[in-house]
Design an enzyme around this catalytic site. Structure first.
Site, short mmCIF file in Angstrom:
data_model
loop_
_atom_site.label_atom_id
_atom_site.label_comp_id
_atom_site.label_asym_id
_atom_site.label_seq_id
_atom_site.Cartn_x
_atom_site.Cartn_y
_atom_site.Cartn_z
N THR A 1 0.87 -1.17 0.00
CA THR A 1 0.00 0.00 0.00
C THR A 1 0.91 1.23 0.00
O THR A 1 1.72 1.39 0.91
CB THR A 1 -0.90 0.00 1.25
N LYS B 1 3.98 -8.68 4.19
CA LYS B 1 2.65 -8.08 4.09
C LYS B 1 1.82 -9.02 3.23
O LYS B 1 1.53 -8.75 2.06
CB LYS B 1 2.76 -6.68 3.47
N GLU C 1 3.07 -4.16 17.11
CA GLU C 1 2.77 -3.12 16.11
C GLU C 1 1.33 -2.69 16.30
O GLU C 1 0.60 -3.23 17.13
CB GLU C 1 2.97 -3.68 14.70
#
Lengths: 277, 277
Positions: A27, A139, A172
């Protein structure tokens, strides 16, 4: 949306990206017609493809497609999905799978400017991250943990939730990486067991070091976050958000967060109008 | 393939099933035009939807669609996928998401009859299962661990690989659940932290108990598997496969496995011609 180079809003229902989450994504912020940090995102995608044994789509093709989507966009988000492609009922990856690539452009999110200027309120999620060393850092498309964590709250005043490892250490945010600054040194959690190795996280580590701030990857518990002088969140779309409040308690002034953010804006890596403090 | 009731081979690329693996699936044997164990699969799907906060599609509609696909099929596999539907860039599940349902019919796999008659060779996978109590038991679309595990071998002589938890206990196979029998009692690993609560696993536990065999859910290490009198694998497509060899060493005679398999065949829950020993 560009699906394997053609304008389309659909993809084969047999795609392993759907059937098993067998793929990866990136992204990126689009700033003045350019996908920001393109090379770093492609390097991570390439590394992810290697780990999963997926054929990386041709870099030149991806780059042309990204540019054609981003060209007319002042501020937006480009999402690049690469899956192993269609084939096989069953988990065994077909040896002749042709990867699917999917590029889509989205409006820049309408986060309030105060998220950058004053910082955001952050909570702690009950949903924890499983330990998956072989997948950690990537990811990939298996994001149910994040979906479950993000579904825990709908208070618009809370912008992000921190996710913990199985043993209760902070890893995170649901969509961002975390930094804390204590005594002038910055710390961000290691990502060997879980978490996404954010491209912006890597860049922010560099920028901090270049400005003379020591940066360590080090395990962090919740009290170390609460007790830090400063905390901030990073990802490629937002750049940097200071943490204004953590579990209801105020955090210190965003000295480092704002300095790094100003650099990112000046370099055109996040859009100035939306994010400039 | 039936996508939301229409014949289609594609689905929207914005579907959260693709973007995040935000959904669930069921895999059923079709025997003489009937999806076997339909009610049990729908109950598991319903429970999964509740856990993930996905709206369960109308049961009658699903059943009609399944029957229309299965009707003309003597022996096959019906796959039912339910996703949260399209909507939102970002992990937060949209409150107004309309679930996507996807039903597809596939040929019965061409496993050799000896898999049922003589049993299969089984190995141990390096890829482990992460601990995810909130997702454990569900047949959700985040299956990269299984894909990575299944990619570890391509020796056609090995039919299945066992996957271990983070602390090295046996959880299940990549596509099946495991039972061992020792001293006349059966054991299958608990699934509170990881693994899929197979519909066939539940049925086999019932069948064993009905025939007077004690069944316990109990943690199993590799030496307990290797030292068992008998071991077998279950899933809804295969029914029961005896384990003939585990990591190269022979296992005992498939007394219980064959008795249960004969019952399943007699009840029309797995196809006789393909699986009958």
């Amino acid at each position: 949306m560009l699906v394997n180079g053609r304008w389309s809003e659909t993809l084969p229902a047999s795609d392993r990206g759907l059937q098993y989450g067998d793929g990866l994504f990136e992204t990126l912020a689009v700033v003045h017609g350019r996908p920001a940090l393109w090379d770093a995102h492609m390097a991570r995608l390439q590394a992810g493809c290697r780990r999963l044994g997926i054929t990386m789509p041709d870099a030149g093709t991806l780059s042309e497609e990204a540019e054609s989507l981003a060209r007319a966009c002042r501020a937006g988000v480009l999402k690049v999905v690469v899956t192993r492609g269609s084939g096989g009922r069953g988990y065994a990856p077909p040896s002749d799978a042709e990867p699917t690539r999917l590029l889509s452009l989205h409006p820049y999110p309408d986060y309030p400017p105060s998220h950058w200027r004053d910082g955001v309120a952050v909570r702690v999620c009950r949903q924890r991250l499983g330990s998956q060393p072989a997948l950690a850092g990537l990811k990939h498309l298996n994001r149910l943990e994040q979906v479950m964590a993000r579904a825990e709250w709908d208070d618009p005043e809370i912008a992000e939730g921190l996710m913990l490892s199985q043993n209760g250490e902070v890893v995170e945010g649901t969509m961002s990486n975390l930094f804390v600054v204590s005594g002038g040194a910055a710390v961000t959690p290691p990502l060997e067991d879980a978490g996404v190795a954010g491209v912006m996280r890597g860049l922010v580590m560099e920028r901090l070091r270049e400005s003379g701030v020591a940066v360590r990857e080090q395990r962090l518990n919740l009290s170390a976050v609460a007790g830090a002088d400063e905390a901030f969140l990073t990802n490629s779309v937002i750049g940097v958000w200071p943490v204004r409040a953590f579990e209801g308690a105020s955090m210190g002034a965003p000295i480092h967060a704002h300095r790094v953010l100003r650099e990112l804006v000046a370099e055109g890596l996040v859009p100035a109008e939306e994010t400039g403090p």
